[in-house]
Design an enzyme around this catalytic site. Structure first.
Site, short mmCIF file in Angstrom:
data_model
loop_
_atom_site.label_atom_id
_atom_site.label_comp_id
_atom_site.label_asym_id
_atom_site.label_seq_id
_atom_site.Cartn_x
_atom_site.Cartn_y
_atom_site.Cartn_z
N LYS A 116 0.96 -1.37 0.04
CA LYS A 116 0.11 0.09 -0.17
C LYS A 116 0.80 1.39 -0.22
CE LYS A 116 -4.08 -2.07 2.13
NZ LYS A 116 -3.74 -3.32 1.67
N GLU A 200 -2.25 6.42 8.22
CA GLU A 200 -3.08 7.36 7.43
C GLU A 200 -4.02 8.45 8.41
OE1 GLU A 200 -3.91 4.98 3.30
OE2 GLU A 200 -5.66 5.47 4.90
N HIS A 235 -13.92 -2.86 9.42
CA HIS A 235 -13.40 -2.94 8.11
C HIS A 235 -13.66 -3.91 7.20
CE1 HIS A 235 -10.98 0.15 9.83
NE2 HIS A 235 -10.47 -0.71 10.70
N ARG A 297 -7.86 -8.01 -8.43
CA ARG A 297 -8.80 -9.33 -8.43
C ARG A 297 -10.33 -9.07 -8.70
NH1 ARG A 297 -11.21 -9.02 -3.35
NH2 ARG A 297 -10.04 -8.29 -1.88
#
Length: 629
Positions: A116, A200, A235, A297
């Site tokens: 990421k 973040e 999440h 994907r």
């Protein structure tokens, strides 16, 4: 065109791929572990190959074994589904090196988006807006804490190699950070083999908006519009829809264009999803939508995109992997209607969403909605894999109709004795915030107590259950005659007791009068002296109270027992250690989730029965705490 296809996956996605492949005239080969020997995807495929023991690490994650199975069965291609090896660049390379077709993106694209921190830097260079944060190489706890304080609380810790909500923690204050970091890194290491994280800024009014993209080997990339996946728990997405409510045409054009730029930046081929986080304090606007990550994907929620575009994404995957151009150009794609998907899990929302395993003695899906599942009535839910039972997908001309249809479908879903979240899904769909399209990603956490408080069966329902049990006994049913005989002469007593999901429940008995309408939600359970009551998506097993009582330890005497089969992944205490109420004692991993077990009161660890790495069964005694220090 590919003529034979091995699906390197299991469950509902394997069944989904098999369905389209069969429609295209493609021979299908399934793979299965010990636990899945009689699974639905095995029964549906043209051929099936055993690849190892039940644990995923010894079967579905063994790439070399899967490739051997493909070669031995004459498969031309491998479709990875999602999860397991679907985003493993080394596996993709090994598939192609073996002379097989990989139904997925190029390994270089997987690598570019797999980490990421690197992906965010790449997106910045491509002109895609990213969330502010820290993506540095210094992974020391001290440096990460310093960077988190500089960003400002709350912050999000995110595994750089993560996905599916794994390796993510929201931290509200500095004193929580190091414990959260340790937990996040441990989960990331176990799930992805990489403990590195990034930080973040936490968006305070977040919505999860993602864009479906598709590329071919001829240089074309298109988008198939957006999905809203803001209803999440830890999440993990719970309900998804397409298009996103409140999305205006200008914002849609901006984020879809950004998604196409992101895909082109990594020379993308096949199905992929660009995920964005939106600061929705003042509605959706392109200036407040940031890139989060790319999933290289097919997504779990791909059916809602199929429903609004009329496109079969699995068919597109197979055609592109065969070297064909994309079946449609961008200007040929449009949105028609609305679609919503609810994920039906084998879990009990009333007990903290603990996974539920066992045989599906009763499994009923409603008509009028699309069902994507990998199980049928009589199959079993295993503790080894993700607890998803099915996806229920409703489509309609408008959002409100789709919402209502999906809510009704969740309410009509029946499952036992395995517990499901169907009633929880129905409750979510009927909240005012969801009805008006104003849900943010923290909605479930903010309202969890209200959403997960289970409604008990009414006294009338219990009375009807007693009538049915007595009727079976009076007809000589061998399952209940011996148990119920003592009640036949006491039927007129107003206070009665029945077991509801194993718990003795007292109620005022009112017999059903001749001609009185009975509820339609009752069903005899096979091989059981019980009645199943299905009501608004919830199911209750009702039977006679057992005179012999129950055995085993309880929380009241300090026993820490396993709530499910699983693996002990952390032990934080030792025998003789003094612990405080609420202190974490150990961590259990089951069905891809971590569950912390804590001290019920302040005391001393009198017994510790397990060690890290040990597999345990449900209700196994793990530890015991004695009151007092």
């Amino acid at each position: 065109m590919i003529r034979s296809l091995l699906i390197a996956n299991r469950g509902e996605i394997a069944c989904r791929v098999i369905r389209t492949a069969r429609e295209m005239g493609i021979r299908t080969i399934a793979v299965y572990s010990d636990a899945d020997a009689r699974a639905l995807h095995v029964r549906q495929a043209d051929e099936a190959v055993h690849i190892g023991p039940s644990a995923a690490a010894e079967s579905y994650l063994r790439g070399e074994t899967i490739i051997e199975a493909a070669l031995a069965t004459g498969a031309e291609a491998i479709h990875p589904g999602y999860g397991f090896l679907s985003e493993n660049a080394e596996f993709a390379e090994a598939v192609m090196a073996a002379g097989l077709i990989w139904v997925g993106p190029r390994p270089a694209s997987i690598r570019a988006m797999g980490l990421k921190d690197a992906a965010k830097k790449l997106m910045q260079d491509a002109g895609v807006p990213v969330t502010p944060g820290y993506m540095g190489d210094d992974q020391s706890p001290e440096r990460l804490l310093t960077e988190a304080e500089a960003i400002g609380w709350p912050v999000l810790i995110k595994a750089v190699a993560g996905g599916g909500g794994k390796g993510m923690r929201k931290v509200d204050a500095a004193d929580q950070f190091l414990d959260m970091l340790e937990s996040c890194q441990r989960e990331a290491k176990a799930s992805f083999g990489n403990a590195e994280v990034l930080l973040e800024r936490w968006i305070t009014s977040p919505r999860h908006i993602e864009v479906q993209v598709f590329g071919d080997t001829h240089g074309s990339v298109v988008h198939l519009f957006e999905r809203d996946c803001s209803l999440q728990r830890r999440h993990q997405k719970v309900i998804e829809e397409a298009p996103a409510p409140g999305m205006n045409s200008a914002t849609r054009e901006a984020i879809c264009a950004a998604a196409v730029r992101a895909a082109k930046a990594v020379d993308y081929v096949g199905a992929g999803t660009i995920e964005f986080i939106a600061d929705a304090r003042e509605g959706l606007s392109a200036e407040r939508i940031f890139f989060m990550e790319m999933n290289t994907r097919l997504q779990v929620e791909h059916p809602v995109t199929e429903e609004i575009t009329g496109v079969d994404l699995v068919e597109w995957q197979l055609r592109v992997a065969s070297g064909e151009a994309l079946p449609k150009r961008q200007e040929e794609l449009s949105i028609k209607g609305w679609a919503m998907e609810a994920r039906l899990y084998a879990e009990d929302p009333a007990t903290g969403f603990l996974p539920s395993t066992g045989r599906l003695d009763r499994l009923h899906f409603p008509s009028g909605v699309r069902i994507e599942t990998g199980v049928e009535e009589g199959d079993a839910i295993s503790p080894f894999y993700d607890p998803m039972i099915a996806k229920l997908v409703a489509s309609a001309e408008d959002r409100e109709t789709a919402r209502r249809v999906l809510s009704e479908a969740c309410g009509e879903t029946s499952c036992a004795p395995v517990k499901t979240n169907a009633w929880f899904l129905k409750r979510l769909l009927e909240t005012e915030q969801f009805a008006i399209g104003k849900v943010e990603t923290g909605f479930i956490a903010d309202h969890e107590e209200t959403l997960t408080t289970r409604s008990a069966p009414s006294e009338r329902s219990l009375s009807e259950a007693l009538d049915r049990l007595l009727r079976l006994a009076s007809h000589g049913d061998p399952r209940v005659t011996g148990l119920a005989a003592f009640r036949l002469n006491s039927r007129r007593q107003p206070r009665q007791v029945l077991n509801v999901d194993g718990h003795p429940t007292e109620f005022t008995y009112t017999p059903t009068l001749p001609g009185q309408d009975a509820r339609q939600g009752f069903r005899d359970l096979p091989q059981s002296d019980a009645q199943l009551l299905s009501l608004d998506g919830d199911s209750f097993v009702i039977d006679w109270p057992r005179a012999e009582g129950t055995s085993g330890a309880s929380v009241a005497d300090g026993a820490i027992v396993s709530p499910m089969p699983g693996k002990v992944i952390a032990v934080d205490v030792a025998e003789g250690e003094i612990v405080s109420k609420g202190q974490r004692l150990l961590v259990l991993e089951a069905m891809k989730m971590e569950h912390s077990l804590t001290a019920p009161f302040t005391g001393t660890v009198a017994e510790l029965k397990v060690a890290e790495g040990q597999q345990v069964q449900v209700e196994a005694l793990l530890a015991r705490v004695e009151k007092g220090a």
